[in-house]
Design a protein around this motif. Structure first.
Motif, PDB file in Angstrom:
ATOM      1  N   THR A   1       0.828  -1.213   0.000  1.00 30.31           N
ATOM      2  CA  THR A   1       0.000   0.000   0.000  1.00 30.31           C
ATOM      3  C   THR A   1       0.859   1.258   0.000  1.00 30.31           C
ATOM      4  O   THR A   1       0.575   2.229   0.690  1.00 30.31           O
ATOM      5  CB  THR A   1      -0.948   0.000   1.219  1.00 30.31           C
ATOM      6  N   GLY A   2       1.939   1.240  -0.770  1.00 26.73           N
ATOM      7  CA  GLY A   2       2.786   2.423  -0.919  1.00 26.73           C
ATOM      8  C   GLY A   2       2.218   3.336  -1.992  1.00 26.73           C
ATOM      9  O   GLY A   2       0.997   3.401  -2.199  1.00 26.73           O
ATOM     10  N   LEU A   3       3.107   4.005  -2.707  1.00 22.46           N
ATOM     11  CA  LEU A   3       2.683   5.028  -3.674  1.00 22.46           C
ATOM     12  C   LEU A   3       1.695   4.481  -4.707  1.00 22.46           C
ATOM     13  O   LEU A   3       0.602   5.013  -4.894  1.00 22.46           O
ATOM     14  CB  LEU A   3       3.916   5.580  -4.386  1.00 22.46           C
TER      15      LEU A   3
ATOM     16  N   PHE B   1      -3.226  -5.274   2.436  1.00 25.64           N
ATOM     17  CA  PHE B   1      -2.168  -5.909   3.234  1.00 25.64           C
ATOM     18  C   PHE B   1      -0.838  -5.258   2.889  1.00 25.64           C
ATOM     19  O   PHE B   1      -0.574  -4.930   1.723  1.00 25.64           O
ATOM     20  CB  PHE B   1      -2.065  -7.418   2.947  1.00 25.64           C
ATOM     21  N   ASP B   2      -0.007  -5.038   3.909  1.00 22.13           N
ATOM     22  CA  ASP B   2       1.343  -4.519   3.695  1.00 22.13           C
ATOM     23  C   ASP B   2       2.219  -5.073   4.809  1.00 22.13           C
ATOM     24  O   ASP B   2       1.762  -5.236   5.949  1.00 22.13           O
ATOM     25  CB  ASP B   2       1.346  -2.984   3.740  1.00 22.13           C
ATOM     26  N   SER B   3       3.473  -5.383   4.464  1.00 19.49           N
ATOM     27  CA  SER B   3       4.374  -5.915   5.493  1.00 19.49           C
ATOM     28  C   SER B   3       4.851  -4.811   6.433  1.00 19.49           C
ATOM     29  O   SER B   3       5.427  -5.096   7.477  1.00 19.49           O
ATOM     30  CB  SER B   3       5.562  -6.623   4.840  1.00 19.49           C
ATOM     31  N   SER B   4       4.625  -3.540   6.052  1.00 19.67           N
ATOM     32  CA  SER B   4       5.003  -2.438   6.948  1.00 19.67           C
ATOM     33  C   SER B   4       3.766  -1.935   7.696  1.00 19.67           C
ATOM     34  O   SER B   4       2.772  -1.538   7.076  1.00 19.67           O
ATOM     35  CB  SER B   4       5.621  -1.290   6.136  1.00 19.67           C
TER      36      SER B   4
ATOM     37  N   HIS C   1       3.494   0.786   9.286  1.00 16.00           N
ATOM     38  CA  HIS C   1       3.307   2.215   8.996  1.00 16.00           C
ATOM     39  C   HIS C   1       2.486   2.406   7.713  1.00 16.00           C
ATOM     40  O   HIS C   1       1.525   3.176   7.681  1.00 16.00           O
ATOM     41  CB  HIS C   1       4.664   2.921   8.869  1.00 16.00           C
ATOM     42  N   SER C   2       2.864   1.693   6.643  1.00 13.54           N
ATOM     43  CA  SER C   2       2.140   1.839   5.369  1.00 13.54           C
ATOM     44  C   SER C   2       0.685   1.429   5.537  1.00 13.54           C
ATOM     45  O   SER C   2      -0.230   2.072   5.017  1.00 13.54           O
ATOM     46  CB  SER C   2       2.776   0.963   4.281  1.00 13.54           C
ATOM     47  N   LEU C   3       0.490   0.331   6.277  1.00 10.96           N
ATOM     48  CA  LEU C   3      -0.861  -0.209   6.455  1.00 10.96           C
ATOM     49  C   LEU C   3      -1.735   0.794   7.219  1.00 10.96           C
ATOM     50  O   LEU C   3      -2.857   1.094   6.807  1.00 10.96           O
ATOM     51  CB  LEU C   3      -0.740  -1.523   7.230  1.00 10.96           C
TER      52      LEU C   3
HETATM   53  N1  LIG Z   1       3.048   1.359 -13.182  1.00 13.39           N
HETATM   54  C1  LIG Z   1       3.667   2.425 -12.736  1.00 13.39           C
HETATM   55  O1  LIG Z   1       3.740   3.451 -13.394  1.00 13.39           O
HETATM   56  C2  LIG Z   1       4.317   2.360 -11.386  1.00 13.39           C
HETATM   57  C3  LIG Z   1       4.543   3.548 -10.658  1.00 13.39           C
HETATM   58  C4  LIG Z   1       5.138   3.431  -9.392  1.00 13.39           C
HETATM   59  C5  LIG Z   1       5.515   2.184  -8.909  1.00 13.39           C
HETATM   60  N2  LIG Z   1       5.285   1.073  -9.666  1.00 13.39           N
HETATM   61  C6  LIG Z   1       5.698  -0.269  -9.180  1.00 13.39           C
HETATM   62  O2  LIG Z   1       4.872  -0.597  -8.065  1.00 13.39           O
HETATM   63  C7  LIG Z   1       5.631  -1.329  -7.101  1.00 13.39           C
HETATM   64  C8  LIG Z   1       5.592  -0.585  -5.770  1.00 13.39           C
HETATM   65  O3  LIG Z   1       6.149   0.701  -5.938  1.00 13.39           O
HETATM   66  P1  LIG Z   1       5.791   1.908  -4.957  1.00 13.39           P
HETATM   67  O4  LIG Z   1       6.244   3.133  -5.653  1.00 13.39           O
HETATM   68  O5  LIG Z   1       4.384   1.829  -4.523  1.00 13.39           O
HETATM   69  O6  LIG Z   1       6.770   1.568  -3.738  1.00 13.39           O
HETATM   70  P2  LIG Z   1       6.616   2.033  -2.206  1.00 13.39           P
HETATM   71  O7  LIG Z   1       7.940   1.808  -1.597  1.00 13.39           O
HETATM   72  O8  LIG Z   1       5.994   3.380  -2.140  1.00 13.39           O
HETATM   73  O9  LIG Z   1       5.545   0.983  -1.610  1.00 13.39           O
HETATM   74  C9  LIG Z   1       5.775  -0.405  -1.574  1.00 13.39           C
HETATM   75  C10 LIG Z   1       4.981  -0.982  -0.392  1.00 13.39           C
HETATM   76  O10 LIG Z   1       5.085  -2.406  -0.437  1.00 13.39           O
HETATM   77  C11 LIG Z   1       5.290  -2.851   0.908  1.00 13.39           C
HETATM   78  N3  LIG Z   1       5.919  -4.175   0.872  1.00 13.39           N
HETATM   79  C12 LIG Z   1       7.223  -4.501   0.678  1.00 13.39           C
HETATM   80  N4  LIG Z   1       7.381  -5.840   0.631  1.00 13.39           N
HETATM   81  C13 LIG Z   1       6.148  -6.378   0.826  1.00 13.39           C
HETATM   82  C14 LIG Z   1       5.666  -7.699   0.892  1.00 13.39           C
HETATM   83  N5  LIG Z   1       6.478  -8.745   0.710  1.00 13.39           N
HETATM   84  N6  LIG Z   1       4.343  -7.891   1.134  1.00 13.39           N
HETATM   85  C15 LIG Z   1       3.511  -6.833   1.318  1.00 13.39           C
HETATM   86  N7  LIG Z   1       3.923  -5.545   1.255  1.00 13.39           N
HETATM   87  C16 LIG Z   1       5.228  -5.317   1.003  1.00 13.39           C
HETATM   88  C17 LIG Z   1       6.134  -1.771   1.547  1.00 13.39           C
HETATM   89  O11 LIG Z   1       6.061  -1.818   2.954  1.00 13.39           O
HETATM   90  C18 LIG Z   1       5.515  -0.521   0.944  1.00 13.39           C
HETATM   91  O12 LIG Z   1       4.463  -0.030   1.756  1.00 13.39           O
HETATM   92  C19 LIG Z   1       7.033  -1.465  -7.704  1.00 13.39           C
HETATM   93  O13 LIG Z   1       7.116  -2.682  -8.395  1.00 13.39           O
HETATM   94  C20 LIG Z   1       7.113  -0.312  -8.677  1.00 13.39           C
HETATM   95  O14 LIG Z   1       8.026  -0.523  -9.732  1.00 13.39           O
HETATM   96  C21 LIG Z   1       4.683   1.130 -10.865  1.00 13.39           C
END
Ligand SMILES: NC(=O)c1ccc[n+]([C@@H]2O[C@H](COP(=O)([O-])OP(=O)(O)OC[C@H]3O[C@@H](n4cnc5c(N)ncnc54)[C@H](O)[C@@H]3O)[C@@H](O)[C@H]2O)c1
Length: 402
Positions: free
Chosen positions: A44-46, A67-70, A72-74
């Motif tokens: 549940t990040g960006l 669901f998120d492993s962090s 804080h994110s959750l």
């Molecule tokens: N399609 C697009 O344009 C686009 C844009 C941004 C990111 N992404 C992709 O999306 C994915 C996530 O990127 P983001 O920018 O959201 O990153 P982020 O770091 O903002 O968020 C990732 C989240 O995943 C959680 N996480 C890590 N391992 C985990 C696990 N095993 N199980 C559950 N949660 C877990 C982290 O705690 C974090 O909250 C990446 O693969 C990235 O390349 C795609």
């Protein structure tokens, strides 16, 4: 037809009108449609948050759980969800297995960092549920092959998050170059991306090639997907040069130094002879991406531009020059503001619409695992070429893996 009209009102016009004061029973045109599908978001990040917001905007699906492993994110995302959608219930799962196997969820969105995709997918596929997997689908060749094999026999929809193909400028370019064949035979394709450095991430996974697959896999798989789409062929050779010259040179985490490229040139030659070039620079004070396609009967140039300067810069531009073959076009392709601002210039909204079409069993042009595979293969080859200084022949790279 009536339902569609209401759905359109919900997306395009509702944000501009005050409907808060009305009683539930007085809502008709702006009544929230009953969603057909319930999604679970894993990570549940960006981008996980973008998928939540776009799901709720698009309206055919709703968010069932997260669901998120962090922790804080959750907690952040749970609070954000209840603030934005106060009437909606939300399940918060304690484990990946629970999130994947809840019988009340109809599909899974995997939005975790690149290096974790394969591990999460291995658990998710046990559910047999439709899966949406963020790009790059994996970071390593052996995982790309494993995932390709899994997807071949997977009994449900498996879509990859290569949504740039749905940005307005690329949708227009695809229509002219591929459907109308307005350029005649395509010969050369070039893409430029000039932008700010990689954003901060949870645990900063994107600063390390080990976790992201390297810049040319992590970010540039989007552009290699566009090359693959426009070339309509498989890549034959890849040659790349690049370096980490400016960004994150002093960045360290847990005693490990950042090792990602911040600028590169990549050339790709396709089996059908089409030649492509890609230029990346990530220390520019703007977001600018540009596509040029040269065919035997014309040329397309299209760009997106956000440069932070005063005045209103043109956000999108499309031009197609066709000499005396057919009419030329100059335009600014765009989507309604609500859609365009909902993420990635509307690309994410349209990939959601297409995911719904896939769930409904309609034929679509969504990014498949096969598309994800080839976008990652070019990225891995380009990273390898930068390291070795050699041309990478794709059949040799894949030899023994298929
Ligand atoms: N399609 C697009 O344009 C686009 C844009 C941004 C990111 N992404 C992709 O999306 C994915 C996530 O990127 P983001 O920018 O959201 O990153 P982020 O770091 O903002 O968020 C990732 C989240 O995943 C959680 N996480 C890590 N391992 C985990 C696990 N095993 N199980 C559950 N949660 C877990 C982290 O705690 C974090 O909250 C990446 O693969 C990235 O390349 C795609």
């Amino acid at each position: 037809m009536e339902t569609e009209k209401k759905e359109l009102n919900q997306v395009l016009f509702k944000p501009f009108f005050n409907t808060e004061y009305l009683r539930e029973e007085d809502l008709y045109l702006y009544d929230t449609p009953v969603p057909d599908y319930r999604f679970n978001i894993i990570g549940t990040g960006l981008i996980g948050q973008e998928h939540i917001q776009v799901t709720m905007l698009e309206g055919h699906g709703t968010i069932h759980g997260i669901f998120d492993s962090s922790r804080h994110s959750l907690e952040y995302t749970e609070e954000m969800f209840h603030r934005n959608y106060p009437k909606q219930p939300l399940k918060v799962y304690e484990s990946l297995t629970e999130a994947c196997n809840d019988p009340e969820a109809d599909a899974l969105f995997i939005c975790t960092p690149n290096y974790s995709h394969m591990e999460v997918v291995r658990e998710a596929v046990k559910s047999g549920k439709p899966i949406f997997l963020e790009k790059p689908m994996v970071t390593k060749l052996e995982d790309a092959v494993e995932l390709r094999n899994i997807a071949k026999d997977y009994p449900a929809v498996f879509q990859v998050g290569l949504q740039y193909r749905y940005k307005a400028i690329y949708t227009e370019a695809r229509r002219e170059a591929l459907e109308h064949r307005s350029l005649g035979q395509i010969r050369n394709i070039s893409i430029v991306e000039n932008r700010l450095p990689f954003l901060d991430k949870v645990d900063q996974w994107n600063k390390f090639s080990e976790y992201s697959g390297g810049t040319l896999v992590e970010k540039c798989c989007h552009y290699f997907d566009l090359f693959n789409l426009f070339a309509q062929s498989t890549p034959k050779t890849v040659y790349a040069v690049g370096g980490q010259d400016v960004n994150f040179k002093k960045f360290e985490r847990n005693g490990k130094k950042s090792d990602i490229l911040d600028n590169a040139y990549v050339t790709v030659v396709y089996e059908n002879g089409i030649r492509c070039s890609f230029h990346l620079c990530m220390f520019c004070p703007m977001f600018y991406e540009e596509l040029t396609i040269c065919g035997e009967q014309g040329r397309i140039r299209a760009y997106e531009n956000e440069n932070f300067l005063p005045g209103a810069p043109e956000h999108t531009h499309f031009e197609m020059h066709c000499a005396d073959h057919r009419p030329s076009i100059i335009s600014s392709p765009c989507y309604p503001v609500t859609i365009q601002q909902s993420g990635h210039m509307g690309g994410t909204y349209f990939e959601h619409k297409i995911f719904i079409d896939n769930l409904d069993g309609r034929k679509t042009d969504s990014a498949t695992v096969e598309d994800g595979f080839w976008s990652v293969v070019v990225g891995i080859a380009a990273e390898q070429s930068v390291k070795t200084g050699q041309v990478v022949e794709i059949d040799k790279l894949l030899a023994g893996t298929l």
